[in-house]
Structure formats: structure tokens, C-alpha cells
Design an enzyme around this catalytic site. Sequence first.
Site, PDB file in Angstrom:
ATOM      1  N   ARG A   1       0.846  -1.193   0.000  1.00  0.00           N
ATOM      2  CA  ARG A   1       0.000   0.000   0.000  1.00  0.00           C
ATOM      3  C   ARG A   1       0.889   1.254   0.000  1.00  0.00           C
ATOM      4  NH1 ARG A   1      -2.571  -3.993   2.814  1.00  0.00           N
ATOM      5  NH2 ARG A   1      -4.850  -4.011   2.876  1.00  0.00           N
TER       6      ARG A   1
ATOM      7  N   ASN B   1      -9.067   6.559  11.273  1.00  0.00           N
ATOM      8  CA  ASN B   1      -7.771   6.644  11.947  1.00  0.00           C
ATOM      9  C   ASN B   1      -7.990   6.722  13.458  1.00  0.00           C
ATOM     10  OD1 ASN B   1      -6.079   6.615   9.699  1.00  0.00           O
ATOM     11  ND2 ASN B   1      -6.059   8.845   9.495  1.00  0.00           N
TER      12      ASN B   1
ATOM     13  N   TYR C   1      -9.427   5.100  -3.594  1.00  0.00           N
ATOM     14  CA  TYR C   1      -9.265   3.750  -3.037  1.00  0.00           C
ATOM     15  C   TYR C   1      -9.518   2.657  -4.070  1.00  0.00           C
ATOM     16  CZ  TYR C   1      -8.644   5.713   1.592  1.00  0.00           C
ATOM     17  OH  TYR C   1      -8.144   6.404   2.667  1.00  0.00           O
TER      18      TYR C   1
ATOM     19  N   ARG D   1      -8.594  -3.956   9.969  1.00  0.00           N
ATOM     20  CA  ARG D   1      -7.142  -3.859   9.752  1.00  0.00           C
ATOM     21  C   ARG D   1      -6.637  -2.570  10.393  1.00  0.00           C
ATOM     22  NH1 ARG D   1      -3.387  -1.749   6.136  1.00  0.00           N
ATOM     23  NH2 ARG D   1      -1.503  -3.008   5.921  1.00  0.00           N
TER      24      ARG D   1
ATOM     25  N   HIS E   1     -12.622   0.820   1.191  1.00  0.00           N
ATOM     26  CA  HIS E   1     -12.994   1.955   0.345  1.00  0.00           C
ATOM     27  C   HIS E   1     -14.084   2.766   1.051  1.00  0.00           C
ATOM     28  CE1 HIS E   1     -14.008   4.520  -2.795  1.00  0.00           C
ATOM     29  NE2 HIS E   1     -14.144   3.695  -3.795  1.00  0.00           N
TER      30      HIS E   1
ATOM     31  N   ARG F   1      -2.745  -2.444  -7.000  1.00  0.00           N
ATOM     32  CA  ARG F   1      -2.233  -3.270  -5.900  1.00  0.00           C
ATOM     33  C   ARG F   1      -2.684  -4.722  -6.025  1.00  0.00           C
ATOM     34  NH1 ARG F   1      -3.235  -4.479  -0.519  1.00  0.00           N
ATOM     35  NH2 ARG F   1      -5.425  -3.839  -0.580  1.00  0.00           N
TER      36      ARG F   1
ATOM     37  N   HIS G   1      -0.143   3.249   4.812  1.00  0.00           N
ATOM     38  CA  HIS G   1      -0.728   2.185   5.656  1.00  0.00           C
ATOM     39  C   HIS G   1      -0.244   0.795   5.226  1.00  0.00           C
ATOM     40  CE1 HIS G   1      -3.767   4.834   7.658  1.00  0.00           C
ATOM     41  NE2 HIS G   1      -3.669   5.500   6.524  1.00  0.00           N
TER      42      HIS G   1
ATOM     43  N   ARG H   1     -11.018  10.752  -1.742  1.00  0.00           N
ATOM     44  CA  ARG H   1     -10.909   9.365  -1.266  1.00  0.00           C
ATOM     45  C   ARG H   1     -11.864   8.460  -2.038  1.00  0.00           C
ATOM     46  NH1 ARG H   1     -11.441   8.661   5.009  1.00  0.00           N
ATOM     47  NH2 ARG H   1     -10.223   6.786   4.617  1.00  0.00           N
TER      48      ARG H   1
ATOM     49  N   PHE I   1      -3.203  15.285  -0.959  1.00  0.00           N
ATOM     50  CA  PHE I   1      -2.759  14.013  -0.366  1.00  0.00           C
ATOM     51  C   PHE I   1      -1.385  13.566  -0.871  1.00  0.00           C
ATOM     52  CE2 PHE I   1      -3.069   9.355   0.458  1.00  0.00           C
ATOM     53  CZ  PHE I   1      -3.194   9.431   1.828  1.00  0.00           C
TER      54      PHE I   1
HETATM   55 FE1  HDD Z   1      -6.423   6.823   3.107  1.00  0.00          FE
HETATM   56  C1  HDD Z   1      -5.311   3.652   2.836  1.00  0.00           C
HETATM   57  C2  HDD Z   1      -7.426   6.203   6.377  1.00  0.00           C
HETATM   58  C3  HDD Z   1      -7.249  10.129   3.519  1.00  0.00           C
HETATM   59  C4  HDD Z   1      -5.746   7.366  -0.143  1.00  0.00           C
HETATM   60  N1  HDD Z   1      -6.357   5.245   4.369  1.00  0.00           N
HETATM   61  C5  HDD Z   1      -5.874   4.005   4.053  1.00  0.00           C
HETATM   62  C6  HDD Z   1      -6.035   3.135   5.173  1.00  0.00           C
HETATM   63  C7  HDD Z   1      -6.625   3.848   6.179  1.00  0.00           C
HETATM   64  C8  HDD Z   1      -6.837   5.177   5.656  1.00  0.00           C
HETATM   65  C9  HDD Z   1      -6.982   3.350   7.553  1.00  0.00           C
HETATM   66  C10 HDD Z   1      -5.587   1.685   5.239  1.00  0.00           C
HETATM   67  C11 HDD Z   1      -6.688   0.766   4.805  1.00  0.00           C
HETATM   68  C12 HDD Z   1      -6.224  -0.673   4.897  1.00  0.00           C
HETATM   69  O1  HDD Z   1      -5.972  -1.107   6.040  1.00  0.00           O
HETATM   70  O2  HDD Z   1      -6.126  -1.302   3.862  1.00  0.00           O
HETATM   71  N2  HDD Z   1      -7.112   7.959   4.657  1.00  0.00           N
HETATM   72  C13 HDD Z   1      -7.559   7.492   5.880  1.00  0.00           C
HETATM   73  C14 HDD Z   1      -8.208   8.575   6.590  1.00  0.00           C
HETATM   74  C15 HDD Z   1      -8.152   9.670   5.794  1.00  0.00           C
HETATM   75  C16 HDD Z   1      -7.472   9.275   4.575  1.00  0.00           C
HETATM   76  C17 HDD Z   1      -8.839   8.440   7.966  1.00  0.00           C
HETATM   77  C18 HDD Z   1      -8.673  11.053   6.038  1.00  0.00           C
HETATM   78  C19 HDD Z   1      -9.679  11.310   6.771  1.00  0.00           C
HETATM   79  N3  HDD Z   1      -6.456   8.455   1.914  1.00  0.00           N
HETATM   80  C20 HDD Z   1      -6.865   9.723   2.257  1.00  0.00           C
HETATM   81  C21 HDD Z   1      -6.855  10.565   1.076  1.00  0.00           C
HETATM   82  C22 HDD Z   1      -6.450   9.778   0.038  1.00  0.00           C
HETATM   83  C23 HDD Z   1      -6.195   8.453   0.581  1.00  0.00           C
HETATM   84  C24 HDD Z   1      -7.243  12.027   1.067  1.00  0.00           C
HETATM   85  C25 HDD Z   1      -6.268  10.133  -1.414  1.00  0.00           C
HETATM   86  C26 HDD Z   1      -6.801  11.137  -2.011  1.00  0.00           C
HETATM   87  N4  HDD Z   1      -5.593   5.716   1.635  1.00  0.00           N
HETATM   88  C27 HDD Z   1      -5.437   6.136   0.351  1.00  0.00           C
HETATM   89  C28 HDD Z   1      -4.885   5.068  -0.560  1.00  0.00           C
HETATM   90  C29 HDD Z   1      -4.848   3.833   0.396  1.00  0.00           C
HETATM   91  C30 HDD Z   1      -5.252   4.430   1.731  1.00  0.00           C
HETATM   92  C31 HDD Z   1      -3.636   5.409  -1.259  1.00  0.00           C
HETATM   93  C32 HDD Z   1      -3.565   3.023   0.416  1.00  0.00           C
HETATM   94  C33 HDD Z   1      -3.990   1.583   0.313  1.00  0.00           C
HETATM   95  C34 HDD Z   1      -5.413   1.628   0.089  1.00  0.00           C
HETATM   96  O3  HDD Z   1      -5.841   2.917   0.027  1.00  0.00           O
HETATM   97  O4  HDD Z   1      -6.142   0.684  -0.040  1.00  0.00           O
HETATM   98  O5  HDD Z   1      -5.707   4.889  -1.642  1.00  0.00           O
END
Ligand code: HDD
Length: 700
Positions: free
Chosen positions: A69, A144, A359, A108, A336, A366, A72, A355, A157
Site C-alpha cells: 500500500r 484513523n 481507493y 485492519r 474503500h 495493488r 498504511h 478518497r 494528499f
Molecule cells: Fe487513506 C489507505 C485512512 C485520507 C488514499 N487510508 C488508508 C487506510 C486507512 C486510511 C486506515 C488503510 C486501509 C487498509 O488497512 O487497507 N485515509 C484514511 C483517513 C483519511 C485518509 C482516515 C482522512 C480522513 N487516503 C486519504 C486521502 C487519500 C487516501 C485524502 C487520497 C486522495 N488511503 C489512500 C490510498 C490507500 C489508503 C492510497 C492506500 C492503500 C489503500 O488505500 O487501499 O488509496
Amino acid sequence: MSTEPHQAPRAGGADAQPQRSEVLTTSQGVPLRETNKSLKAGPRGPVLLQDHHLREKITHFDHERIPERAVHARGAGAHGTFTGYGTASRLTNAAFLQKDVETPVFVRFSTVAGSRGSADTVRDTRGFATKFYTSEGVFDLVGNNIPVFFIQDGIKFPDVVHAVKPEPDLEIPQGQSAHNTFWDFVSLHTEAQAHTMWNMSDRGIPRSYRMMEGFGVHTFRFVDAEGESCLIKFHWKPALGVHSLTWEEALMINGADPDFHRRDLAAAIEAGAYPEWELGVQVFPDTEEQMFAGIDLLDPTKFVPEELAPVEPIGKMTLNRNPSNYFAETEQVAFHPGHLVPGIDVTNDALLAARLFSYIDTQITRLGGPNFSQLPINQPHSPVNDMQRDGLHQHRIHEGKAPYHPNSVDGGCPFMAGEGNDATAFIDVPEPIAASAKERRQAQSFDDHFSQARLFYRSLTGREQLHVQQAYSFELGKCTDPAIRARQLQALANIDADLCRGVAEALGLEAPQPDREVPDVETSAALSQVGGTWPVSGRSVGLVVERSTPAETLQRLASDVEDAGMSPVFVAPTGGELADGSAVGATFLTARSVEFDAVVLAAAPAAGPDAHPDLDGKAGTPKPGEGLDPRLVLLLQETYRQAKPIALAGPSAETFGAAGLPADGPGLLHCDVAEAIGQISGLVAQHRVWERFDSPAAAS
Ligand code: HDD
């Protein structure tokens, strides 16, 4: 009522594939006679290309890794159940929130910045993502352990992630925010200051995933069957309370047991100490302004103090099963925030909007294509009847000829919800959109970047504030660019003058004056972690024993620890069998104080020939047979420094003095074997012996 798995092969269930006793085969099911030697032209000759088994085995191995990822990457998962209380029924028709409905879940937990093999106890935000396999489809709550975020708009981001990730030239440092680029970004982009403040507090180094709150961060919408909506914020409250490591513990654990949080979660579930959280919501009227008490509910860098909007409990989650295969479940799970069910909808939070796109997009890279929701861990437990077809890794054999709507070729199937059936459908809330010009601009209500950081800091106790000050001092001390330090000190001056002064002093710099007016704040008592007593379920107690410790003492202590719901670990000078036939759990060489929440001595072994020479210099050098074993002295001194209780249940009271501890220090007990665990668990319930921090030999 319960939502039974539908059609999906469940990990760990009847379709799981353990190593079986049957004959080893190739991937095509052909039995093999040999798997350890390749096919060669003679025993010392060249390997032959025709060895299909060799090529198949190595080719599969070459492709065993998938991209981690982007954020995370490091995580740990567990299965469990969510039960609705029914208290949300007046607000939403989501089926899984109705009274006594049980829904399977997979959670997770993760760190944000480190890569997949990074250490668990780094200072960082923790992810708390929950997949609810509801009867109406999958709902993902991707939150979070901190209720505010770094940025207000998802377009930032990539910037914040590039800033916190290792610097690109040398890929240093791993899983750390203590470097120039992170502080460069947050000091320039001051909307990140509130989240950063939470990170610098004890929340950035949780004691356990089991002892963290979780937050949905954004404001969501609940919708009832009549289409009435309200705005809500999700909160997870841990039954064990919110607790943290000390910074010194976190550093030591990173070396002694980098898998500490992952192990702690799995061990608690294995021991039957199932972690529990209550899900709650703060509820706000769905007005046009979407403001509450002056806080813009669409600004994800702001939270609403619980004193202003209490958290109403709506259900309980229990994690009760460990994954049986890390890759298949914890690694391949795909969350997601757009996985919503009828009764829950999104708001116009600009962070959430990005978001909703990001996702699904990331899973395609991935997990190798658009069919990731067919992976067992991602499959809904409700029927899937979509018209998505083909694509990489398609596992379904779709029948019929007309995967389009409307059609007459397949009898018009499938139908829409409500067309002659009683299926509930997802309904988008018909929120009016104000006519406005297209523009790249933020509302003025997003402009205050400092008052919530101040609110958080001023709500902490003095001890917790000191930790914050030390954390900033450490992190900025690792910044080599004077301009960045100066800019961050300016941000601190706007947040709190005392904090700024303390950090400036540690850095050897002048504390600047505030450069703007920041609105004053009411503090929120709910934000402090100090005070109260909590269940001790799944806490770890080190029982110091030796080979000669009588069997009845061993059994009494171990059973008292277990009866209290905690986990006993026998710690002895060497490994082997104890008087009651049980095995030594950890030796003086392998055990470290940070693994235990309390230590009880049934014996106080003297220095022996096996004392580790490296520790002698630190803990005194008694000759064999004289004085305490120096490794035990180290264990006791560290346990004392970290303000954890210690009981002597057998050894004389002089043992504390022999270990260099004040005999009357708080949380140091001298008692009978029969009383030891009762007294110890009373102190563990407070998490730490807080007054210990005021004594000279303790850490802060
Ligand atoms: Fe995110 C993963 C939580 C903003 C893009 N995010 C990811 C995970 C968590 C969060 C817990 C891990 C999920 C897992 O265990 O597979 N993210 C947050 C929170 C946010 C947040 C609480 C704001 C309130 N995230 C955020 C933004 C973006 C992303 C603004 C993109 C515009 N996040 C991702 C990602 C991930 C991710 C890159 C990495 C792996 C996945 O999604 O599945 O798409």
C-alpha cells in the site's frame, strides 16, 4: 438475526487450504516424486530447461509479492462481530445498525508512513479500517485513531504523503516523521498543525491497537426510511481505555520486538481476551450551513469536542478470530470509504471526495485488476448480481447473454430494487447544490489552523503536555534545516506560548511571538488519557522465577494472573522446565521490561556465571553468587522507570534496594504470593503508577 456468509469461500473455513497430508502436486495437479532436486544431465551436469516443475515453482515464487500500500503498508488484522444496539434506528435504516443484528467484520489496523516490514511502535497516526459484511452489502469505515486530518482537500494528499515518506534520495528515514521534508510541509501548510499536534502527543505511540480510539474523521450522513437525514461523526471507543507507551518504551520495542502491536493483538485474541469497541456517533442537524458550534463540519482538520456533542453508543464490536493467512486476508483486504450501504451517505467534504476516487483506483494496481472484490476477504456476504464482466483475475463464470440493462434477451434480469421485490436500495440524499461559480477556493471557515491544536494541547494534563513538548523537541532536533525549525516554532507560538518556549529552549533557539490572533478555546476533559481505571484484560505480567521456585507458587501466581484476565509469562535466568513441569516463557537474556505491564518476583536470582557480560557495566558487576543477577536489576530498573508496578512475592523487601530502587517508591509492593496478583491488577487497571513519574529514578 445474523448475516451468514453467502457464496464466498471463507478464509479459515471449509474451503481453506492448509498443508495437507496428501501427495504434493504441481499447480496443474500432477503428483510429484521429487521437489528438492532439479532435472539435470547427470548428477553434476547442467540443469535442463525441460524441468517444468523447477520453472513453475520459481516463476510462481518470482511473482509472490504485490505492491505494498502507498500508505498504511504495515498492518495487522482480525475477524470479529458487530452487534447493533438499535439506538441508531431513529436516525438510519442501515440494517446492520438495527437492534441485535449481528454482522461479521474484518478490521485492519496500520501505521501510515512505514513500509510493510517497518516497526510497529514508531510515532505515527494509526489506521483503523473496518469492513462490515452486512446483509445489504459491504460497508467500510476507513478511519484513523486521530479525529482530524493533515489536509482539508484531497488534492493535497500526494504532497503530504511525499513529505512524510522517506526522503527520496537515500530513502531515509523509515516510518518516521522526524525529518526535514515532513516538518517543511507541515510548517508551510499550517492546516496540518492540528493533526501534527495529536501525533506529537501520546496518541502517536499507542500501547496497543486494542487501546486506541477510532474516528471516521469526516462528517457522514445518516438517512432513515422516510428520507430524513442528519449529519454524524463516527467514533470507536475501546473497552480497555486509551493508553500509550512512553517514548522510551517505544524506542526500545522497535529494537526488541518490532512486531509488538501485531503480536499483542493476536496474542490477546488467542488467549480469549477479545478486544472490544463500542461504536458511537455524534449527531448534528443536517442544515444548509453544516456548521456546529462555530465548527465547519466539512473541514476534516476539525473535530467536535464531546462536551459539545456527546458520543451516542450505537453498537459493539468484538474481535475474536485471528487471520489464518496474512497475505490472503490482511494484505489482500481492500477498503474503500465509498463502500456504503442504504442509510449511510457522504457529505461534500473535499477530502472525502478524493478518497471516493482514490481507493478503488489503488486496488486496481495493488491487487492486479478490477476484480479484487472477488477475493475471499473482500466478497460481500450478501448476494452479488452485478453486470461487471471479464477483466484480469475473473473468478466467476457468468451465465446468460445480456449483461446490460435494460434487456429483453435474459428476460429483463436482473431487476431494480423495488421493481416487484422488497429489496432496499441505496438512496442518494437529494441535497440541494447551491448555484455557484466554479472556483479553486476554500471557504473562510477553513482558515483557522491553530485553535484546535491549542484546544487539544490545553486539554492535556501537565504530564501529557510534557510528552508533547519532548516529542516536538526530539522531532525538530532531527531537522537539520534552521529555516524549517524556525517556521515550526512560529506555528507553536501561535498555538501555545509555554509549549513554544519549552521546545525553543530544547533547540537552543529564541521563542518567537505569535504572528496572528488565534481565537481562544474551551478545553475538553475527554481528550486526556490520564485517570480512571480500566479492564486489565490481555495485559502481560512477567513472573520472575527460578528452577527451585516451588510448583505451588508457580501455579498460584499463573492461575491468579489468568483469573484476572491477564497473561502470565515465566521469566527465569535460563530456559528449560520449571518445578511444575511448565516451560520458562522468557529468559533474562530474551525478556525485556517493555514486554510486561507489571513484574512480580517469586524469586530474586543472584548473579550467576550466565549473566550477560554486556549488561554488567550498566547494572553493576556483582560476582557470581553475590548480589542480584544484573539482568534482573536491569529489568527492575526499566520497569520502574516506565512507571509499571512491581511486586515482591517471596523475596525480601531489601531486593528493591539491591536493585537500586527506593524501597518506598510508589507502586512497589511487598506481599504474600496469595495477594500479589490482586494488588498488581489494581495498579495495572490505572495503566501506570502515574505518581512514579515524579520520582527521580523514573522516566518521564
Ligand atoms: Fe487513506 C489507505 C485512512 C485520507 C488514499 N487510508 C488508508 C487506510 C486507512 C486510511 C486506515 C488503510 C486501509 C487498509 O488497512 O487497507 N485515509 C484514511 C483517513 C483519511 C485518509 C482516515 C482522512 C480522513 N487516503 C486519504 C486521502 C487519500 C487516501 C485524502 C487520497 C486522495 N488511503 C489512500 C490510498 C490507500 C489508503 C492510497 C492506500 C492503500 C489503500 O488505500 O487501499 O488509496
